[in-house]
Design a protein around this motif. Sequence first.
Motif: not given
Length: 281
Positions: A69-70, A104-110, A120-122, A152-155
């Motif tokens: 839930k980014g 939203h979360p940024d794994m490259k810079h944070v 959502l869902g990914q 979680i409504e996302e398939g």
Amino acid sequence: MEQTCAHALAVTAARARLLAMDMVHTAASGHIGGSLSVMDLLTTLYFHTMRVDPKDPKDPDRDRLVLSKGHCTPALYAVLALKGYFPVEDCKLFRSIKDHYSGHPDMKHVPGVDMSTGSLGQGISAAVGMALAGKMDARNYRVYAILGDGEIEEGQVWEAAMSAAKYHLDHLCAIVDVNGLQIDGSTADVMPSEPLDKKFEAFNWNVLHVDGHDYAAIAAALEQAAACKDKPTVILARTIKGKGVSYMENNAGWHGKAPNDEQYEIAKAELERALAELEAN
């Protein structure tokens, strides 16, 4: 969990709530409702359960967390800052063009962010991939993924659930923030998803229930998840959206908007009072 440990977690979470509120007010945007509901879960994970080292955020043997839930970065950034991944002062740059503390979360810079999320869902699919990689590489780390009950409504979530069970990813733990609300209203009205426990059980997951604001209960559930073998675990955490601010609690209208100056002062006063009471005991 000893009472002193639970108290320390409560103090940290109270500080994180204040920090998150400051971030959203300063930026004049952000998702505060779901950030407040998930704060106690994140605090318990980072300050009690997960094996992480802020001085070595890329340690290959660290535990991983994916905030599926980014949009709830006010909670994640606040907890990461208090843990020591980056200066608390950096939180003032939330959603600012001057830095990379985006909405939203940024794994490259944070530092400390293990996966960039937002769609959502990914996120849970990425967590399954991390867990599968760890199994193939014979690593000993655990992977945690936090989802919203609207998400979680996302398939794709259920495709990931099937994969996790197929590959027996017992070092994967999903946590669903069940606050009952999403941007358009009640999850029961938008797209009913209950009974969540029966659905995950049908996908061959180990299912646990917990009060998402009870630190000892959260820690115990996380221990039970780690002890479960041969299947992934999902913790269904009942929470209160907007937890800690009277006018935000259980109010879907505070899913994704910032308080104005007057509302901020009310929220700040309530959160400061709660922190002061904890620090006095």
